[in-house]
Scaffold this active site. Structure first.
Site, PDB file in Angstrom:
ATOM      1  N   HIS A  98       0.832  -1.213   0.000  1.00  0.00           N
ATOM      2  CA  HIS A  98       0.000   0.000   0.000  1.00  0.00           C
ATOM      3  C   HIS A  98       0.861   1.255   0.000  1.00  0.00           C
ATOM      4  O   HIS A  98       1.995   1.256   0.481  1.00  0.00           O
ATOM      5  CB  HIS A  98      -0.929   0.025   1.217  1.00  0.00           C
ATOM      6  CG  HIS A  98      -0.200  -0.073   2.520  1.00  0.00           C
ATOM      7  ND1 HIS A  98       0.270  -1.261   3.009  1.00  0.00           N
ATOM      8  CD2 HIS A  98       0.148   0.870   3.422  1.00  0.00           C
ATOM      9  CE1 HIS A  98       0.875  -1.045   4.162  1.00  0.00           C
ATOM     10  NE2 HIS A  98       0.828   0.235   4.431  1.00  0.00           N
ATOM     11  N   HIS A 100       0.702   5.325   1.148  1.00  0.00           N
ATOM     12  CA  HIS A 100      -0.010   6.346   1.909  1.00  0.00           C
ATOM     13  C   HIS A 100      -0.006   7.650   1.111  1.00  0.00           C
ATOM     14  O   HIS A 100       1.035   8.071   0.616  1.00  0.00           O
ATOM     15  CB  HIS A 100       0.714   6.670   3.219  1.00  0.00           C
ATOM     16  CG  HIS A 100       0.801   5.549   4.194  1.00  0.00           C
ATOM     17  ND1 HIS A 100       0.014   5.515   5.325  1.00  0.00           N
ATOM     18  CD2 HIS A 100       1.584   4.447   4.241  1.00  0.00           C
ATOM     19  CE1 HIS A 100       0.325   4.431   6.029  1.00  0.00           C
ATOM     20  NE2 HIS A 100       1.277   3.764   5.395  1.00  0.00           N
TER      21      HIS A 100
HETATM   22  P1  5GP Z   1       2.026   0.756   7.358  1.00  0.00           P
HETATM   23  O1  5GP Z   1       2.454   1.022   8.779  1.00  0.00           O
HETATM   24  O2  5GP Z   1       2.036  -0.730   7.059  1.00  0.00           O
HETATM   25  O3  5GP Z   1       2.769   1.551   6.333  1.00  0.00           O
HETATM   26  O4  5GP Z   1       0.547   1.299   7.269  1.00  0.00           O
HETATM   27  C1  5GP Z   1      -0.560   0.567   7.660  1.00  0.00           C
HETATM   28  C2  5GP Z   1      -1.685   1.549   7.808  1.00  0.00           C
HETATM   29  O5  5GP Z   1      -2.895   0.824   7.807  1.00  0.00           O
HETATM   30  C3  5GP Z   1      -1.653   2.350   9.113  1.00  0.00           C
HETATM   31  O6  5GP Z   1      -1.534   3.738   8.830  1.00  0.00           O
HETATM   32  C4  5GP Z   1      -2.974   2.006   9.780  1.00  0.00           C
HETATM   33  O7  5GP Z   1      -3.586   3.116  10.391  1.00  0.00           O
HETATM   34  C5  5GP Z   1      -3.810   1.476   8.637  1.00  0.00           C
HETATM   35  N1  5GP Z   1      -4.782   0.480   9.048  1.00  0.00           N
HETATM   36  C6  5GP Z   1      -4.557  -0.614   9.839  1.00  0.00           C
HETATM   37  N2  5GP Z   1      -5.686  -1.315  10.010  1.00  0.00           N
HETATM   38  C7  5GP Z   1      -6.655  -0.658   9.308  1.00  0.00           C
HETATM   39  C8  5GP Z   1      -8.052  -0.903   9.109  1.00  0.00           C
HETATM   40  O8  5GP Z   1      -8.648  -1.870   9.594  1.00  0.00           O
HETATM   41  N3  5GP Z   1      -8.722  -0.013   8.333  1.00  0.00           N
HETATM   42  C9  5GP Z   1      -8.114   1.058   7.755  1.00  0.00           C
HETATM   43  N4  5GP Z   1      -8.876   1.859   7.030  1.00  0.00           N
HETATM   44  N5  5GP Z   1      -6.805   1.322   7.931  1.00  0.00           N
HETATM   45  C10 5GP Z   1      -6.082   0.481   8.696  1.00  0.00           C
END
Ligand code: 5GP
Length: 137
Positions: A98, A100
């Site tokens: 993903h 951001h």
């Molecule tokens: P990472 O830390 O892997 O780059 O980002 C993961 C992102 O996923 C985090 O910013 C977190 O807030 C988001 N996230 C985790 N669980 C969920 C969820 O159940 N729903 C949504 N909409 N976002 C989520």
């Protein structure tokens, strides 16, 4: 086991979905680090950037640009960051690829500082680094 994002794609858990096509989906990040913080997620469970092929990466970035423009129009932020974490050490918490999109309103919205090591490496060392990457292409 499915990732949390696959559960969103399959509508097994709720999310605020903004956009969807055959290859990607975009929804609001639950944390809303800033107003409009959005995730663009591959529908396939690629774990990280190293698993992406040309087709998905080209399409994904096209959608990221499209959504960034829409977020810019919708909320008129002062700036915007594109962020992708790969690996736990880089801050990745969901191991399903993903990107951001983080609209920025203030400098203090998000803390992310790059260490400035300018001048620490010799020109010879920098050339070695270039060559290491070039030979891996
Ligand atoms: P990472 O830390 O892997 O780059 O980002 C993961 C992102 O996923 C985090 O910013 C977190 O807030 C988001 N996230 C985790 N669980 C969920 C969820 O159940 N729903 C949504 N909409 N976002 C989520």
């Amino acid at each position: 086991m499915s990732t949390i994002f696959t559960k969103i794609i399959k509508r097994e858990i709720p999310a605020n979905i903004i956009y969807e096509d055959d290859l990607v989906i975009a929804f609001l990040d639950i944390s809303q680090a800033t107003l409009g913080h959005t995730l663009v997620v591959t529908k396939r469970e690629y774990e990280n950037i190293f698993e992406l092929d040309d087709k998905i990466s080209a399409h994904l970035y096209k959608v990221v640009v499209k959504l960034s423009k829409a977020i810019n129009k919708a909320f008129n932020p002062s700036g915007l960051n594109i962020l992708n974490n790969n690996g736990q050490v880089a801050g990745q918490t969901v191991f399903h690829y993903h990107i951001h999109i983080i609209p920025r309103y203030n400098e203090s919205d998000v803390n992310f500082t790059l260490t400035n090591n300018y001048g620490l490496a010799t020109q010879e060392e920098l050339e070695k680094r270039c060559k290491a990457i070039q030979s891996a292409l």
